[in-house]
Enzyme design. Structure first.
Site, short mmCIF file in Angstrom:
data_model
loop_
_atom_site.label_atom_id
_atom_site.label_comp_id
_atom_site.label_asym_id
_atom_site.label_seq_id
_atom_site.Cartn_x
_atom_site.Cartn_y
_atom_site.Cartn_z
N HIS A 99 1.69 4.48 -2.81
CA HIS A 99 1.75 5.94 -2.64
C HIS A 99 3.10 6.49 -3.08
CE1 HIS A 99 -2.05 6.60 -0.70
NE2 HIS A 99 -1.77 5.86 0.36
N HIS A 138 0.83 -1.21 0.00
CA HIS A 138 0.00 0.00 0.00
C HIS A 138 0.86 1.27 0.00
CE1 HIS A 138 -3.70 2.27 1.27
NE2 HIS A 138 -2.79 3.10 1.74
N GLU A 139 1.79 1.34 0.94
CA GLU A 139 2.60 2.56 1.05
C GLU A 139 3.56 2.72 -0.14
OE1 GLU A 139 1.65 4.66 3.02
OE2 GLU A 139 0.50 3.46 4.45
N HIS A 164 3.61 6.48 -6.80
CA HIS A 164 2.74 7.53 -7.36
C HIS A 164 3.45 8.89 -7.24
CE1 HIS A 164 -1.64 9.30 -7.40
NE2 HIS A 164 -0.95 9.63 -8.47
#
Length: 598
Positions: free
Chosen positions: A394, A390-391, A397
């Site tokens: 980020h 998940h991180e 991105h």
């Protein structure tokens, strides 16, 4: 890590820490940059009154970028160092220093938007034609000019700004009431011993295998909320009335339109999401029936929803195993993405393990001139593996955006932020389910994904529907009492969860537990972000390379366009029902898998 003893920061090996020293080698270097920032920022107010001259407007943008980039770098360093060890007074002081100065800096920049909005129509377009170098700033200027019909005269705006603290009073009072003043009765744990009930321990009791423990915690919590139902109702309805007041003052057709306007998101997106959930509530009803069957219960209550239906032994991952597992799960994203992932790990983006005083939880944070550093508290369980995926979603991105956009568009909206991280999670869980050979563990993984969709999509859209109801009633001048709020909440839960769910009367106060209701029309973004991510993951798995390139285009876009358009260009149209239908199809597929494995 299985260490029972939590280590100090000094005891953590360097290779397990982020390389934040690459930003500033020491506090002295940070301080030198801070003093430089203070001097350079003094020039910003000197542009006031001159922004109708193209060269001056361009000069302001360049000066503001230089100052903002330095400020961002200083803030990132101070905040990351402070989070390493919250008892380290040196870095706590740095964080306080830069945060205080950021408020000063915002005041120095505050003239910019009002001045742009004060000019006669056509002024900005004329400047864009006169100075070709301003073209890169066209979109950000267009975003400001869109606010013109909703901007009041300077005296009125100053008056609203002056009373902003007063308008925030219901939210502030709610925080004090729930965080400090509200206390719950003592309950009993699985061993029948007295146990403390707090908001932070409630979930632990709610997943207990002992139904009496779950029920006692549930009743104790919500009966306590019920004692203050009129206070909670007054705080919530006052907060909503305040927002409705501001929306009307700024000439919006509704509070919903006002909330969605900054990102140019049509209200249709909000309504379509709720309508699509309603169309497919039979899928949620089917899940409730299946959960009731798996738990072997004659009746299913709200306090039974969170208890795990499958027991599996804990599986431990080393950090290196977690990285490899995530890389395997993300392999459909292609070699470039995987290489950047490896680069991030090797370059010290990740602060891996807990230490004394370290900030809890997990996050990714970076800016234009600082790598996207990740704070983890990795403990080797499956959730830690998923959190890494998940991180890193980020972080990559952020990496793609900063490498492909000019500074002014290098950040991205909240509406898009969770999509990149959740796409990674969706690809990972698909991989884990597909390669798992142990029946019980496969069932556990399938059910965990079902629960995530239930809580992130269906539950958040239930919240969104409640928000819409309360705001529309306020706009109609209808005062809602605690009884009204409880009745609507009860009916919503019966509708969403179906006839196999016993909706307990105590649960009617659940609306009072949701702090997000004091951030108007916020929660729907959890559902839309998850739906967009699910659509991306399905397309990536089905279509391969072409979709991956479009997806990377989304990652590279930053805030160079409105979020709806960025997603549409990548193949996900949030103005249609398809993304939400896609996620419910995934939910149905998982239900099929669960039933066939039983």
């Amino acid at each position: 890590m299985n260490d029972q003893k939590v280590r100090t920061r000094a005891e953590i090996p360097a290779e397990d820490k982020w390389t934040i020293e690459n930003v500033y080698p020491d506090t002295q270097a940070w301080q030198a940059d801070f003093e430089k920032l203070q001097k350079e920022a003094e020039a910003l107010p000197t542009f006031s009154g001159k922004l109708n001259h193209a060269d001056q407007l361009l000069a302001f943008f360049k000066a503001d970028e230089k100052v903002s980039r330095t400020a961002g770098k200083l803030a990132e360093y101070a905040n990351r160092r402070a989070d390493e060890d919250t008892t380290n007074t040196e870095f706590i002081a740095l964080r306080a220093k830069i945060n205080a100065y950021l408020s000063e800096l915002a005041a120095k920049e505050a003239f910019f938007e009002p001045e742009i909005l004060s000019y006669p129509e056509g002024t900005v377009e004329k400047e864009l034609q006169e100075q070709p170098a301003l073209e890169v700033y066209r979109f950000v200027l267009e975003q400001i000019l869109r606010k013109k019909p909703h901007t009041l005269d300077s005296r009125s705006e100053q008056l609203l700004a002056a009373v902003s603290d007063c308008l925030e009073a219901p939210s502030t009072a709610y925080d004090f009431l729930t965080d400090a003043d509200l206390t719950f009765p003592e309950i009993h744990n699985e061993q029948g011993e007295p146990a403390e009930l707090t908001e932070s321990t409630y979930h632990r009791f709610l997943i207990s295998k002992n139904r009496d423990v779950r029920r006692e915690a549930f009743l104790a919590l919500f009966q306590t909320y019920g004692k203050y139902q009129n206070t909670f109702a007054s705080l919530l309805t006052s907060s909503i009335k305040n927002f409705v007041f501001l929306a009307k003052q700024h000439h919006y057709a509704s509070a919903l339109e006002c909330s969605l306007a900054p990102n140019n998101i049509p209200t249709k997106v909000y309504h379509t999401a709720i309508q699509t959930a309603h169309t497919h509530l039979d899928s949620l009803h089917r899940y409730v029936r299946l959960k009731k069957r798996l738990l072997h219960l004659p009746d299913l209550h709200m306090y039974d929803l969170y208890v795990p239906v499958i027991d599996v032994p804990d599986k431990h991952y080393t950090f290196e195993e977690a990285v490899q597992t995530v890389l395997e799960g993300l392999s459909p994203l292609g070699s470039e993405y995987l290489d950047l992932f490896r680069k991030g790990i090797a370059s010290g983006w990740v602060d891996r393990y807990p230490n004394k005083g370290k900030c809890s939880g997990a996050y990714s944070s970076g800016c234009y001139d600082v790598p996207p550093y990740i704070l983890l508290n990795f403990n080797g369980d499956l959730n830690s593996v998923s959190t890494l995926a998940h991180e890193m979603g980020h972080s990559l991105h952020t990496y793609y955006s900063t490498k492909n956009q000019p500074y002014i568009y290098s950040d991205y909206s909240l509406f898009c932020a969770e999509t990149a991280s959740t796409t990674n999670e969706a690809l990972l869980i698909h991989h884990l389910i597909a390669q798992e050979t142990d029946r019980d563990r496969k069932l556990y993984l399938i059910n965990s994904q079902l629960e995530q969709i239930r809580t992130t999509v269906f539950r958040q859209l239930l919240f969104a529907e409640f928000e819409l109801y309360t705001h529309e009633k306020a706009e109609q001048g209808i005062h809602l009492t605690a009884k009204d709020l409880c009745a609507f909440w009860h009916d919503l839960n019966k509708q969403y969860y179906g006839s196999d769910m016993t909706v307990d009367a105590e649960n009617d106060m659940e609306w009072a537990r949701i702090p997000h209701f004091y951030r108007d029309f916020y929660v729907y973004q959890y559902a839309t972000g998850y739906a967009a991510a699910n659509s991306f993951s399905r397309m990536i798995l089905q279509d391969g390379k072409d979709t991956v390139e479009r997806y990377k285009g989304f990652l590279k876009s930053g805030s160079s366009n409105y979020p709806i358009e960025i997603l549409r260009r990548a193949g996900v149209d949030m103005e249609t029902a398809k993304p939400m239908e896609d996620v419910i199809h995934t939910f149905d597929d998982l239900l099929d898998m669960l039933e066939s494995a039983l």
